[in-house]
Scaffold this motif. Structure first.
Motif, short mmCIF file in Angstrom:
data_model
loop_
_atom_site.label_atom_id
_atom_site.label_comp_id
_atom_site.label_asym_id
_atom_site.label_seq_id
_atom_site.Cartn_x
_atom_site.Cartn_y
_atom_site.Cartn_z
N VAL A 1 1.05 -1.13 0.01
CA VAL A 1 0.03 -0.03 0.02
C VAL A 1 0.87 1.12 -0.06
O VAL A 1 1.88 1.55 0.86
CB VAL A 1 -1.01 -0.11 1.23
N ASP A 2 0.99 1.98 -1.04
CA ASP A 2 1.71 3.05 -1.22
C ASP A 2 3.25 2.71 -0.87
O ASP A 2 3.92 3.28 0.05
CB ASP A 2 1.38 4.38 -0.34
N ARG B 1 -8.82 -4.74 1.90
CA ARG B 1 -8.81 -4.91 0.48
C ARG B 1 -9.67 -5.73 -0.25
O ARG B 1 -9.80 -6.80 0.21
CB ARG B 1 -7.41 -5.52 -0.02
N GLY C 1 -8.47 -4.19 -4.91
CA GLY C 1 -7.25 -3.51 -4.88
C GLY C 1 -7.18 -2.44 -5.87
O GLY C 1 -6.00 -1.91 -6.51
N MET D 1 -6.60 1.07 -4.10
CA MET D 1 -5.80 1.08 -2.78
C MET D 1 -5.08 2.58 -2.69
O MET D 1 -4.49 2.79 -1.60
CB MET D 1 -4.69 -0.12 -2.63
N SER D 2 -4.80 3.21 -4.01
CA SER D 2 -4.06 4.39 -3.76
C SER D 2 -4.74 5.49 -3.17
O SER D 2 -4.35 6.52 -3.04
CB SER D 2 -3.92 4.86 -5.54
N VAL E 1 -2.40 -7.16 5.43
CA VAL E 1 -3.46 -6.84 4.43
C VAL E 1 -4.55 -7.95 4.53
O VAL E 1 -4.21 -9.14 4.40
CB VAL E 1 -3.05 -6.63 3.02
N SER F 1 -6.10 0.78 9.15
CA SER F 1 -5.80 1.65 8.15
C SER F 1 -5.09 3.01 8.91
O SER F 1 -5.61 4.19 8.53
CB SER F 1 -6.88 2.18 7.13
N ARG G 1 -4.45 6.75 6.95
CA ARG G 1 -4.72 6.98 5.61
C ARG G 1 -5.95 7.90 5.57
O ARG G 1 -6.04 8.40 4.30
CB ARG G 1 -5.03 5.71 5.04
#
Ligand SMILES: Cc1cc2nc3c(=O)[nH]c(=O)nc-3n(C[C@H](O)[C@H](O)[C@H](O)COP(=O)(O)OP(=O)(O)OC[C@H]3O[C@@H](n4cnc5c(N)ncnc54)[C@H](O)[C@@H]3O)c2cc1C
Length: 481
Positions: A32-33, A66, A69, A72-73, A84, A473, A476
């Motif tokens: 993730v990132d 997730r 996906g 996810m950005s 995840v 999360s 985020r």
């Protein structure tokens, strides 16, 4: 701190060794990132999700849920990430009650399979079934309720997205003009709270909650308040007739005068999408209509009774002629569905082509859409930034994709500067700008969620109360929550 082997063994106890992925090349795909988890888990049901979250609480492990996906950005890079939790094995349709116009599904069910399940005996469906692309050993749901209903939401990535991801991101597309948002069709949610408790909110009937409507709180929470496991939606009967009219205009002002003319009437289109030539050119349709533009395209979706569609087609065509449309095309039923599937796939197509893609969603007072669109275009041209721009006219929403990096052009500094100007302008128009998609290394220079919302103090308290150990999360959400 317990060693990772003990943790992995503990998780394997819950979901089974086969469903705990730890090999570096596999978990890298779930980063993730650019933050790679220690393990990727695929629980089979709500109970297993609950046990995972209870275990994570005990070991203070950070979780990001997730679906497929594809989004996810969205959000800030996580402050920390250990697990995840993938919902793709939770892909059962628990209750299809078309007599009461409701459907209950698990979070991992794909949007396309819901629509397929609701199709008629002769496969009339809200998605063009034969055009849907599957990956690997996937298959499109072949079970039919023969009901001729549909779930009236219009998410991007409609071919891939899971119901849990769509609801967690409150995903919507151009046809929100007529049908509104996922939040308006959700009746109930069953989710696992950050303490591992299984919580049921709402139900199958429209007014089923006394007290706070917790199910609505989960929508758009992108995994920060718990893991959505099951959802109940209300359905609508499939429209009798569906058609799309495409019009090409040489200038933006001609295109938006035409769109405004439609809103001055009592006609009820399902969408009025105004896009520049770049956005239109990047639509991938199997059967491309005999229609081209080097200016602007207005796509008008009509979804209702045959007589009403006929009347709207006639009147809207006349309006377009009076507004100087240069060319037009009419897409009936299957071609209509293929067109909006192409629109919903624009984002992943651009993301696949442009490694440095930045996508922003602007919202503003509806009356200011022309000024915002024009301001954005001028600012992007001055910044020499190649872009695809599209406005959901009548909704106060505009999406801009900067075609950066490999295959694209434009300087990162310029892009950051322009995003700042667009955020300021959206704020002046009573709205905001949210970055929907951007390379991880650029995110710290972008204001991902735009301006802090006026109710941030309460939002912060809710997060702190619901997730005191900050495992869901973390970082985020808005304000780094
Ligand atoms: C380049 C690009 C741009 C996009 N831009 C937009 C846009 O502007 N607007 C829009 O509406 N859609 C957009 N989408 C589409 C969006 O990806 C899908 O419509 C959908 O929201 C994602 O479904 P998914 O199953 O892939 O979710 P995922 O990408 O897997 O998850 C989306 C988010 O929801 C969380 N999540 C997933 N499942 C759960 C769950 N069960 N419980 C709690 N949280 C969960 C994840 O942690 C993540 O934050 C874009 C997609 C791409 C590729």
């Amino acid at each position: 701190m317990v060693d990772s082997k003990t943790i992995i063994d503990g998780l394997a106890e819950i979901v089974g060794r086969k469903f705990v992925k730890t090999t570096p090349e596999v978990i890298a795909e779930y980063a993730v990132d650019n933050m790679t988890p220690m393990a990727v888990l695929s629980p089979k049901n709500t109970q297993q999700v609950s046990e995972i979250v209870k275990f994570a609480n005990l070991e203070n492990l950070a979780i990001v849920p997730r679906g497929s996906g594809s989004k996810m950005s969205l959000g800030n890079p996580p402050k920390r990430l250990d697990l995840v939790v993938c919902t793709t094995r939770m892909n059962h349709m628990l209750d299809v009650d078309t007599a009461n116009l409701t459907i209950t599904v698990e979070a991992g069910v794909k949007f396309r399979d819901v629509q397929a399940r609701l199709a008629t005996e002769d496969d009339r469906c809200y998605l063009p079934l034969e055009d849907l692309v599957t990956e690997g050993d996937e298959f499109i749901c072949s079970d039919r309720s023969h009901s001729g209903c549909f779930l009236p939401i219009d998410p991007p990535c409609s071919e891939k997205a899971t119901m849990g991801g769509i609801v967690a991101a409150n995903s919507s597309g151009p046809r929100r003009l007529l049908y509104n948002l996922p939040r308006d069709f959700i009746l109930g949610v069953r989710f696992v709270a950050p303490n591992g408790e299984i919580v049921g909110a709402g139900g199958k009937t429209v007014k089923n909650v006394s007290g706070y409507d917790i199910s609505k709180l989960m929508i758009g929470s992108i995994g920060t308040l718990g893991i959505i496991c099951e959802m109940t939606f209300k359905l609508l009967p499939l429209p009798e007739q569906m058609a799309t009219l495409l019009f090409s205009f040489g200038t933006f002002s001609a295109a938006c005068d035409f769109a405004d003319h439609i809103f001055e009437t009592s006609l009820l289109p399902a969408a009025v999408e105004v896009m520049n030539a770049t956005a239109f050119a990047n639509l991938k349709m199997n059967a491309t209509p005999d229609f081209a533009t080097d200016g602007y395209v207005v796509a008008v979706a009509l979804e209702t009774f045959e007589e009403a569609v006929k009347r709207m087609v006639k009147e809207i065509r006349e309006m377009a002629r009076d507004c100087g449309a240069q060319s037009d095309a009419s897409l009936q039923n299957q071609l209509h569905l293929q067109f909006w599937l192409a629109v919903s796939s624009l984002d992943p197509n651009l993301a696949a082509r442009f490694a440095g893609l930045i996508k922003a969603k602007l919202n503003y007072r509806i009356s200011e859409w022309k000024d915002i669109f024009e301001f954005a275009e001028n600012t992007l041209f001055q910044g020499k930034l190649e872009h695809a721009i599209s406005a959901h006219a009548g909704c106060g929403i505009c999406t801009i994709s900067l075609l950066m990096g490999q295959g694209g052009n434009g300087s990162v500094d310029q892009a950051i500067e322009v995003m700042g100007q667009l955020l300021k302008r959206s704020r002046e128009a009573g709205g905001n700008l949210v970055i929907q998609y951007a390379p991880a290394d650029m995110k710290k220079r972008l204001s991902i969620w735009g301006e802090l919302p006026p109710d941030f103090a309460v939002v912060k308290r809710v997060k702190e109360q619901v997730d005191p150990s900050g495992i869901m999360s973390p970082g985020r959400f808005v304000g780094g929550l």
